[in-house]
Motif scaffolding. Structure first.
Motif, PDB file in Angstrom:
ATOM      1  N   THR A   2       0.842  -1.189   0.000  1.00 12.61           N
ATOM      2  CA  THR A   2       0.000   0.000   0.000  1.00 12.61           C
ATOM      3  C   THR A   2       0.877   1.238   0.000  1.00 12.61           C
ATOM      4  O   THR A   2       1.848   1.318   0.734  1.00 12.61           O
ATOM      5  CB  THR A   2      -0.890   0.022   1.262  1.00 12.61           C
ATOM      6  OG1 THR A   2      -1.664  -1.163   1.284  1.00 12.61           O
ATOM      7  CG2 THR A   2      -1.789   1.226   1.270  1.00 12.61           C
ATOM      8  N   THR A   3       0.522   2.188  -0.842  1.00  8.29           N
ATOM      9  CA  THR A   3       1.247   3.450  -0.852  1.00  8.29           C
ATOM     10  C   THR A   3       0.539   4.435   0.054  1.00  8.29           C
ATOM     11  O   THR A   3      -0.681   4.571   0.011  1.00  8.29           O
ATOM     12  CB  THR A   3       1.305   4.022  -2.276  1.00  8.29           C
ATOM     13  OG1 THR A   3       2.078   3.148  -3.071  1.00  8.29           O
ATOM     14  CG2 THR A   3       1.933   5.382  -2.297  1.00  8.29           C
ATOM     15  N   LEU A   4       1.322   5.110   0.869  1.00  3.67           N
ATOM     16  CA  LEU A   4       0.784   6.168   1.707  1.00  3.67           C
ATOM     17  C   LEU A   4       0.927   7.482   0.971  1.00  3.67           C
ATOM     18  O   LEU A   4       1.982   7.778   0.412  1.00  3.67           O
ATOM     19  CB  LEU A   4       1.548   6.235   3.034  1.00  3.67           C
ATOM     20  CG  LEU A   4       1.434   5.027   3.937  1.00  3.67           C
ATOM     21  CD1 LEU A   4       2.352   5.184   5.133  1.00  3.67           C
ATOM     22  CD2 LEU A   4       0.013   4.815   4.378  1.00  3.67           C
ATOM     23  N   ASN A   5      -0.122   8.262   0.986  1.00  3.64           N
ATOM     24  CA  ASN A   5      -0.093   9.573   0.362  1.00  3.64           C
ATOM     25  C   ASN A   5      -1.088  10.445   1.101  1.00  3.64           C
ATOM     26  O   ASN A   5      -2.250  10.092   1.213  1.00  3.64           O
ATOM     27  CB  ASN A   5      -0.453   9.471  -1.118  1.00  3.64           C
ATOM     28  CG  ASN A   5      -0.184  10.767  -1.858  1.00  3.64           C
ATOM     29  OD1 ASN A   5       0.357  11.705  -1.289  1.00  3.64           O
ATOM     30  ND2 ASN A   5      -0.578  10.817  -3.099  1.00  3.64           N
ATOM     31  N   GLY A   6      -0.617  11.552   1.625  1.00  2.00           N
ATOM     32  CA  GLY A   6      -1.503  12.453   2.352  1.00  2.00           C
ATOM     33  C   GLY A   6      -1.559  12.134   3.832  1.00  2.00           C
ATOM     34  O   GLY A   6      -0.554  11.762   4.436  1.00  2.00           O
ATOM     35  N   ALA A  40       2.643  -0.585   7.080  1.00  3.68           N
ATOM     36  CA  ALA A  40       3.493  -0.146   5.963  1.00  3.68           C
ATOM     37  C   ALA A  40       4.978  -0.306   6.254  1.00  3.68           C
ATOM     38  O   ALA A  40       5.765  -0.569   5.355  1.00  3.68           O
ATOM     39  CB  ALA A  40       3.183   1.304   5.605  1.00  3.68           C
ATOM     40  N   GLY A  41       5.387  -0.171   7.505  1.00  2.00           N
ATOM     41  CA  GLY A  41       6.795  -0.319   7.835  1.00  2.00           C
ATOM     42  C   GLY A  41       7.058   0.093   9.267  1.00  2.00           C
ATOM     43  O   GLY A  41       6.231   0.743   9.912  1.00  2.00           O
ATOM     44  N   ALA A  42       8.212  -0.319   9.768  1.00  2.00           N
ATOM     45  CA  ALA A  42       8.643   0.042  11.118  1.00  2.00           C
ATOM     46  C   ALA A  42      10.153   0.190  11.097  1.00  2.00           C
ATOM     47  O   ALA A  42      10.844  -0.574  10.432  1.00  2.00           O
ATOM     48  CB  ALA A  42       8.234  -1.033  12.122  1.00  2.00           C
ATOM     49  N   SER A 118       9.212   2.287  -7.638  1.00  2.00           N
ATOM     50  CA  SER A 118       7.764   2.286  -7.813  1.00  2.00           C
ATOM     51  C   SER A 118       7.174   3.387  -6.950  1.00  2.00           C
ATOM     52  O   SER A 118       7.697   3.705  -5.903  1.00  2.00           O
ATOM     53  CB  SER A 118       7.202   0.927  -7.424  1.00  2.00           C
ATOM     54  OG  SER A 118       5.788   0.963  -7.403  1.00  2.00           O
ATOM     55  N   ASP A 119       6.061   3.923  -7.376  1.00  2.00           N
ATOM     56  CA  ASP A 119       5.355   4.879  -6.521  1.00  2.00           C
ATOM     57  C   ASP A 119       4.207   4.194  -5.813  1.00  2.00           C
ATOM     58  O   ASP A 119       3.372   4.826  -5.213  1.00  2.00           O
ATOM     59  CB  ASP A 119       4.872   6.090  -7.326  1.00  2.00           C
ATOM     60  CG  ASP A 119       3.854   5.694  -8.408  1.00  2.00           C
ATOM     61  OD1 ASP A 119       3.490   4.504  -8.485  1.00  2.00           O
ATOM     62  OD2 ASP A 119       3.426   6.583  -9.157  1.00  2.00           O
ATOM     63  N   GLY A 120       4.197   2.868  -5.894  1.00  2.00           N
ATOM     64  CA  GLY A 120       3.172   2.098  -5.204  1.00  2.00           C
ATOM     65  C   GLY A 120       1.973   1.770  -6.049  1.00  2.00           C
ATOM     66  O   GLY A 120       1.124   0.991  -5.661  1.00  2.00           O
ATOM     67  N   GLU A 121       1.857   2.341  -7.208  1.00  2.00           N
ATOM     68  CA  GLU A 121       0.731   2.039  -8.094  1.00  2.00           C
ATOM     69  C   GLU A 121       0.885   0.622  -8.612  1.00  2.00           C
ATOM     70  O   GLU A 121       1.931   0.244  -9.099  1.00  2.00           O
ATOM     71  CB  GLU A 121       0.712   3.023  -9.278  1.00  2.00           C
ATOM     72  CG  GLU A 121       0.630   4.477  -8.860  1.00  2.00           C
ATOM     73  CD  GLU A 121      -0.750   4.897  -8.437  1.00  2.00           C
ATOM     74  OE1 GLU A 121      -1.713   4.374  -9.004  1.00  2.00           O
ATOM     75  OE2 GLU A 121      -0.866   5.741  -7.551  1.00  2.00           O
TER      76      GLU A 121
END
Length: 122
Positions: A2-6, A40-42, A118-121
């Motif tokens: 999953t891409t985080l945005n915002g 998403a990550g740690a 990648s931008d996650g798309e």
């Protein structure tokens, strides 16, 4: 992935390096549970100097005081996913400080399965 945005939420956990959960470092258990929860990550960051409620300064500069250096675990994901993970933190963190911040993700890029950026798309 999953891409985080915002809008997102940052969970920050301040621990001592010697804090353990069932004979394993607490920070390791947090990271493994965050991974299993699909966050998403740690990241775990080891401090070189700090103090907490004991008011005792722990530093890597003096061998005798280099025990129990500060460790910070940072997790960023959506507010919903971070909030759902909080009961795990309540279980694992018996000493330390836990903070939550609402943040705005500006960039979240990672390498895709081919190794290309990648931008996650997907």
């Amino acid at each position: 992935m999953t891409t985080l945005n915002g809008p997102a939420r940052r969970l920050t956990i301040y621990l001592g390096e010697s804090d353990t959960w069932q004979h394993k470092p607490t920070y390791t258990e947090i990271v493994h549970r965050a991974h299993a929860a699909g966050l998403a990550g740690a990241s775990v960051l080891r401090g070189i100097e700090g103090f907490g409620t004991s008011q005792r300064i722990h530093t890597s500069r003096l061998l005798s005081l280099s025990e129990d250096l500060p460790v910070v675990v940072v997790i960023v994901d959506t507010a919903e996913k971070v909030d759902a993970f909080l009961p795990v933190i309540d279980e694992l963190v018996t000493e330390g400080l836990v903070t939550l911040d609402d943040v705005s993700v500006r960039v979240h890029r990672f390498r895709g399965p081919t190794g290309a950026p990648s931008d996650g798309e997907q």
